[in-house]
Design a protein around this motif. Structure first.
Motif, PDB file in Angstrom:
ATOM      1  N   TRP A   1       0.980  -1.203  -0.038  1.00 53.57           N
ATOM      2  CA  TRP A   1      -0.009  -0.042  -0.006  1.00 53.57           C
ATOM      3  C   TRP A   1       0.965   1.290  -0.287  1.00 53.57           C
ATOM      4  CZ3 TRP A   1      -1.449  -4.376   2.659  1.00 53.57           C
ATOM      5  CH2 TRP A   1      -2.621  -5.167   2.289  1.00 53.57           C
ATOM      6  N   TYR A   2       0.451   2.083  -0.848  1.00 48.70           N
ATOM      7  CA  TYR A   2       1.206   3.471  -1.076  1.00 48.70           C
ATOM      8  C   TYR A   2       0.319   4.649  -0.751  1.00 48.70           C
ATOM      9  CZ  TYR A   2       4.600   0.904  -3.303  1.00 48.70           C
ATOM     10  OH  TYR A   2       5.496  -0.319  -3.797  1.00 48.70           O
ATOM     11  N   ARG A   3       0.782   5.775  -0.092  1.00 48.87           N
ATOM     12  CA  ARG A   3      -0.019   6.959  -0.032  1.00 48.87           C
ATOM     13  C   ARG A   3       1.206   8.127  -0.915  1.00 48.87           C
ATOM     14  NH1 ARG A   3      -2.924   6.046   4.393  1.00 48.87           N
ATOM     15  NH2 ARG A   3      -5.076   6.153   3.905  1.00 48.87           N
ATOM     16  N   GLY A   4       0.883   8.377  -2.024  1.00 46.45           N
ATOM     17  CA  GLY A   4       1.676   9.042  -2.946  1.00 46.45           C
ATOM     18  C   GLY A   4       2.802   8.100  -3.415  1.00 46.45           C
ATOM     19  N   SER A   5       4.071   8.551  -3.284  1.00 43.92           N
ATOM     20  CA  SER A   5       5.181   7.821  -3.579  1.00 43.92           C
ATOM     21  C   SER A   5       5.671   6.909  -2.637  1.00 43.92           C
ATOM     22  CB  SER A   5       6.335   8.411  -4.189  1.00 43.92           C
ATOM     23  OG  SER A   5       6.748   9.563  -3.264  1.00 43.92           O
ATOM     24  N   GLU A   6       4.957   7.247  -1.181  1.00 40.85           N
ATOM     25  CA  GLU A   6       5.447   6.786   0.117  1.00 40.85           C
ATOM     26  C   GLU A   6       5.057   5.151   0.340  1.00 40.85           C
ATOM     27  OE1 GLU A   6       5.782   7.224   4.905  1.00 40.85           O
ATOM     28  OE2 GLU A   6       4.541   8.693   3.460  1.00 40.85           O
ATOM     29  N   LYS A   7       5.832   4.065   0.413  1.00 37.24           N
ATOM     30  CA  LYS A   7       5.151   2.693   0.553  1.00 37.24           C
ATOM     31  C   LYS A   7       5.001   2.906   2.138  1.00 37.24           C
ATOM     32  CE  LYS A   7       7.140  -0.722  -0.844  1.00 37.24           C
ATOM     33  NZ  LYS A   7       8.184  -1.866  -1.250  1.00 37.24           N
ATOM     34  N   ILE A   8       3.395   2.687   2.626  1.00 35.88           N
ATOM     35  CA  ILE A   8       3.069   2.662   3.955  1.00 35.88           C
ATOM     36  C   ILE A   8       2.969   1.466   4.681  1.00 35.88           C
ATOM     37  CG2 ILE A   8       2.227   5.040   3.659  1.00 35.88           C
ATOM     38  CD1 ILE A   8      -0.815   3.574   3.699  1.00 35.88           C
ATOM     39  N   GLN A   9       2.896   0.248   3.709  1.00 33.18           N
ATOM     40  CA  GLN A   9       2.803  -0.985   4.427  1.00 33.18           C
ATOM     41  C   GLN A   9       2.954  -2.204   3.306  1.00 33.18           C
ATOM     42  OE1 GLN A   9      -0.807  -1.298   7.109  1.00 33.18           O
ATOM     43  NE2 GLN A   9      -1.205  -3.484   6.364  1.00 33.18           N
ATOM     44  N   ILE A  10       3.529  -3.409   3.812  1.00 30.87           N
ATOM     45  CA  ILE A  10       3.598  -4.319   3.112  1.00 30.87           C
ATOM     46  C   ILE A  10       2.871  -5.654   3.591  1.00 30.87           C
ATOM     47  CG2 ILE A  10       5.176  -6.195   2.130  1.00 30.87           C
ATOM     48  CD1 ILE A  10       7.303  -4.136   1.851  1.00 30.87           C
ATOM     49  N   GLY A  11       1.863  -6.157   3.199  1.00 31.36           N
ATOM     50  CA  GLY A  11       1.283  -7.518   3.447  1.00 31.36           C
ATOM     51  C   GLY A  11       0.240  -6.868   4.851  1.00 31.36           C
ATOM     52  N   GLY A  12      -0.528  -7.986   5.333  1.00 33.94           N
ATOM     53  CA  GLY A  12      -1.345  -7.560   6.498  1.00 33.94           C
ATOM     54  C   GLY A  12      -2.659  -6.967   6.000  1.00 33.94           C
ATOM     55  N   ASN A  13      -3.503  -6.504   6.945  1.00 33.88           N
ATOM     56  CA  ASN A  13      -4.820  -6.179   6.749  1.00 33.88           C
ATOM     57  C   ASN A  13      -4.524  -4.671   5.893  1.00 33.88           C
ATOM     58  OD1 ASN A  13      -6.012  -8.243   7.974  1.00 33.88           O
ATOM     59  ND2 ASN A  13      -6.104  -7.180   9.946  1.00 33.88           N
ATOM     60  N   THR A  14      -5.695  -4.557   5.125  1.00 38.26           N
ATOM     61  CA  THR A  14      -5.588  -3.168   4.418  1.00 38.26           C
ATOM     62  C   THR A  14      -5.761  -2.025   5.382  1.00 38.26           C
ATOM     63  OG1 THR A  14      -6.983  -4.292   2.738  1.00 38.26           O
ATOM     64  CG2 THR A  14      -7.248  -1.850   2.738  1.00 38.26           C
ATOM     65  N   PRO A  15      -4.852  -1.112   5.232  1.00 37.95           N
ATOM     66  CA  PRO A  15      -4.888   0.250   6.091  1.00 37.95           C
ATOM     67  C   PRO A  15      -6.194   0.707   6.117  1.00 37.95           C
ATOM     68  CG  PRO A  15      -2.774   0.164   4.719  1.00 37.95           C
ATOM     69  CD  PRO A  15      -3.848  -0.827   4.063  1.00 37.95           C
ATOM     70  N   VAL A  16      -6.579   1.678   7.039  1.00 35.09           N
ATOM     71  CA  VAL A  16      -7.829   2.131   7.277  1.00 35.09           C
ATOM     72  C   VAL A  16      -7.921   3.327   5.983  1.00 35.09           C
ATOM     73  CG1 VAL A  16      -8.219   1.694   9.579  1.00 35.09           C
ATOM     74  CG2 VAL A  16      -7.115   3.782   8.979  1.00 35.09           C
ATOM     75  N   CYS A  17      -9.235   3.652   5.842  1.00 36.16           N
ATOM     76  CA  CYS A  17      -9.650   4.792   4.717  1.00 36.16           C
ATOM     77  C   CYS A  17      -9.565   6.070   5.459  1.00 36.16           C
ATOM     78  CB  CYS A  17     -11.028   4.484   4.229  1.00 36.16           C
ATOM     79  SG  CYS A  17     -11.457   5.681   3.003  1.00 36.16           S
ATOM     80  N   GLU A  18      -8.717   6.884   5.064  1.00 35.76           N
ATOM     81  CA  GLU A  18      -8.464   8.232   5.691  1.00 35.76           C
ATOM     82  C   GLU A  18      -9.225   9.399   5.051  1.00 35.76           C
ATOM     83  OE1 GLU A  18      -4.204   8.780   6.593  1.00 35.76           O
ATOM     84  OE2 GLU A  18      -4.150   7.041   7.507  1.00 35.76           O
ATOM     85  N   ALA A  19     -10.168   8.758   4.347  1.00 31.87           N
ATOM     86  CA  ALA A  19     -11.029   9.985   3.559  1.00 31.87           C
ATOM     87  C   ALA A  19     -11.556  11.163   4.841  1.00 31.87           C
ATOM     88  CB  ALA A  19     -12.182   9.545   2.842  1.00 31.87           C
ATOM     89  N   VAL A  20     -11.797  12.207   4.217  1.00 32.69           N
ATOM     90  CA  VAL A  20     -12.243  13.175   5.086  1.00 32.69           C
ATOM     91  C   VAL A  20     -13.955  12.866   4.958  1.00 32.69           C
ATOM     92  CG1 VAL A  20     -12.757  15.711   5.777  1.00 32.69           C
ATOM     93  CG2 VAL A  20     -10.602  14.835   4.705  1.00 32.69           C
ATOM     94  N   PRO A  21     -14.611  12.650   6.129  1.00 31.04           N
ATOM     95  CA  PRO A  21     -16.191  12.318   6.292  1.00 31.04           C
ATOM     96  C   PRO A  21     -16.630  13.686   5.618  1.00 31.04           C
ATOM     97  CG  PRO A  21     -15.225  11.847   8.075  1.00 31.04           C
ATOM     98  CD  PRO A  21     -14.157  12.450   7.356  1.00 31.04           C
ATOM     99  N   THR A  22     -17.770  13.404   4.590  1.00 32.41           N
ATOM    100  CA  THR A  22     -18.418  14.719   3.820  1.00 32.41           C
ATOM    101  C   THR A  22     -18.783  15.549   4.812  1.00 32.41           C
ATOM    102  OG1 THR A  22     -19.216  13.009   2.365  1.00 32.41           O
ATOM    103  CG2 THR A  22     -20.438  15.193   2.277  1.00 32.41           C
ATOM    104  N   SER A  23     -19.386  15.181   6.036  1.00 32.24           N
ATOM    105  CA  SER A  23     -19.881  16.446   7.318  1.00 32.24           C
ATOM    106  C   SER A  23     -18.723  17.230   7.562  1.00 32.24           C
ATOM    107  CB  SER A  23     -20.863  15.931   8.320  1.00 32.24           C
ATOM    108  OG  SER A  23     -19.675  14.897   8.765  1.00 32.24           O
ATOM    109  N   LEU A  24     -17.774  16.693   7.701  1.00 32.73           N
ATOM    110  CA  LEU A  24     -16.503  17.348   8.074  1.00 32.73           C
ATOM    111  C   LEU A  24     -15.991  18.319   7.324  1.00 32.73           C
ATOM    112  CD1 LEU A  24     -14.686  14.943  10.436  1.00 32.73           C
ATOM    113  CD2 LEU A  24     -16.001  16.763  11.062  1.00 32.73           C
TER     114      LEU A  24
END
Length: 80
Positions: A49-72
């Motif tokens: 998993w990557y954010r931009g060009s940064e590899k943030i994780q290899i294997g394991g569970n999918t990282p959480v979604c960090e989207a901004v909730p619509t209300s916020l």
């Protein structure tokens, strides 16, 4: 409770790897399914998993979604 990722269509590379992106604003995490051969000649499969060009994780569970909730997001756009 967090949001679930909203995945784009997969794109495939000639080597069999595939990638898709969470299309939720503020998340945009990229999931790459990698295929290769391990040290013993066996087929191997893992996810990165990557954010931009940064590899943030290899294997394991999918990282959480960090989207901004619509209300916020809407609250942040309202002038004070």
């Amino acid at each position: 409770m967090g949001l679930k990722h909203k995945w784009s269509e997969k794109t495939r590379a000639p080597n069999g790897d595939s990638r898709n992106v969470c299309t939720r604003e503020g998340c945009e995490i990229v999931c790459v399914s990698c295929h290769g051969v391990d040290n013993h000649g066996r087929q191997d499969h893992w996810k990165e998993w990557y954010r931009g060009s940064e590899k943030i994780q290899i294997g394991g569970n999918t990282p959480v979604c960090e989207a901004v909730p619509t209300s916020l997001r809407e609250a942040a756009e309202v002038p004070a």
